[in-house]
Design a protein around this motif. Sequence first.
Motif, PDB file in Angstrom:
ATOM      1  N   SER A 198       0.855  -1.235   0.021  1.00 10.97           N
ATOM      2  CA  SER A 198      -0.026  -0.114   0.110  1.00 10.97           C
ATOM      3  C   SER A 198       0.989   1.303   0.036  1.00 10.97           C
ATOM      4  O   SER A 198       0.513   2.332  -0.490  1.00 10.97           O
ATOM      5  CB  SER A 198      -1.104  -0.118   1.197  1.00 10.97           C
ATOM      6  N   ASP A 229     -12.782   0.496  -0.044  1.00  9.82           N
ATOM      7  CA  ASP A 229     -11.533   0.305   0.675  1.00  9.82           C
ATOM      8  C   ASP A 229     -11.398  -0.703   1.741  1.00  9.82           C
ATOM      9  O   ASP A 229     -12.720  -1.268   1.826  1.00  9.82           O
ATOM     10  CB  ASP A 229     -10.892   1.632   1.445  1.00  9.82           C
ATOM     11  N   TYR A 276      -3.186   5.059   0.202  1.00 12.91           N
ATOM     12  CA  TYR A 276      -3.816   3.597   0.285  1.00 12.91           C
ATOM     13  C   TYR A 276      -3.476   2.971   1.871  1.00 12.91           C
ATOM     14  O   TYR A 276      -2.404   3.311   2.201  1.00 12.91           O
ATOM     15  CB  TYR A 276      -3.037   2.788  -0.902  1.00 12.91           C
ATOM     16  N   LYS A 278      -3.483  -0.875   4.278  1.00 12.80           N
ATOM     17  CA  LYS A 278      -3.523  -2.318   4.028  1.00 12.80           C
ATOM     18  C   LYS A 278      -4.851  -2.915   4.120  1.00 12.80           C
ATOM     19  O   LYS A 278      -5.692  -2.525   4.824  1.00 12.80           O
ATOM     20  CB  LYS A 278      -2.533  -2.900   5.187  1.00 12.80           C
ATOM     21  N   TYR A 281      -9.207  -4.229  -1.192  1.00 17.37           N
ATOM     22  CA  TYR A 281      -9.639  -3.203  -2.167  1.00 17.37           C
ATOM     23  C   TYR A 281     -10.716  -3.899  -3.008  1.00 17.37           C
ATOM     24  O   TYR A 281     -10.390  -4.994  -3.854  1.00 17.37           O
ATOM     25  CB  TYR A 281      -8.920  -2.410  -3.146  1.00 17.37           C
ATOM     26  N   LEU A 299      -3.575  -5.466  -0.766  1.00 18.53           N
ATOM     27  CA  LEU A 299      -2.300  -4.505  -0.616  1.00 18.53           C
ATOM     28  C   LEU A 299      -1.640  -4.858   0.899  1.00 18.53           C
ATOM     29  O   LEU A 299      -2.513  -4.952   1.891  1.00 18.53           O
ATOM     30  CB  LEU A 299      -2.595  -3.277  -0.956  1.00 18.53           C
TER      31      LEU A 299
END
Length: 300
Positions: A198, A229, A276, A278, A281, A299
């Motif tokens: 991320s 997210d 971003y 962790k 997504y 991520l």
Amino acid sequence: MEPQQVNKGDRNKIYFLIIVIAALIGTNGYLFFKDRQQGEKIVTVSTEKDKLRLEVEKIEVELDKVNALNLDLNEKLLAEQKLAREKIAELKLALEKGTITRNELDKAQIQIDELKVFIKNYNDQVNQLQKENIFLKSTKDSLENSIRNANDKANNLANENANLNAKVKKAAALKIQKAEIIAYRTKSSGKKIEVTKSSGAQKLSIRFVVTPNELAEKGHHNIYLRVFDPAGNLLADESNRFEADGQEMQFSHSIFIDYNNDNSTYTIDWTNPKPYIKGIYTVILYTDGTTMGKAQLELK
């Protein structure tokens, strides 16, 4: 002894008395028969008055029956009924008189006979009107049923058409055959480097292939993306709205693709307005008011 002789003067007196008595008897007889005939005449006149009065009442009842039918009488029938009731009122008033002559009785009988003929013709007209009303009501009911049936048929056809259109639309909808998401960053040289963390991600690239569909409309299709997210928050601008699956939604990004049913691969790049984090997504794609499919990326 010799019988006593009646003298001529006494004989004349006896004859006179006999004549007087005979005259009185004749006069009394005449007066008796005259009084009897007069009484019979009074009785006859009274009886005829009652008979005529009853006939007038019967005629009035016939008119009342017509009114009880609650028909919508035309002006002609209403005017005729008014004249008849006026004549009935005159006759009833005449028959209520204490004394009435034979000529008056005869005149009343003629008027009543005329009223009877009028009532017959009047009832014939009313019966014809009633038949016409029944026919018109039957025709009206038939037309209403026809219209109701036609409306029902039209509604059924509309519902069937709507269901068919929905099925066609569903069958023609674009669906994702396969999709993947990668995260990347762009170097100063412009080269794109795929990343899995991320901290190094700058953009997401969504690549997908649409399932072949002969029913789908070829040409431009507007594709909407909704990006969530790892915390489940929708990453979208409040003003970005569209409709899909029967409800209004917010979208993260949209583009047009040119669909030709040729297994082309489409790519959509999306920039996150936030850093971003962790986790996973999720990207859901929509077009033409239906869901195409979704893809996910984790991520670290």
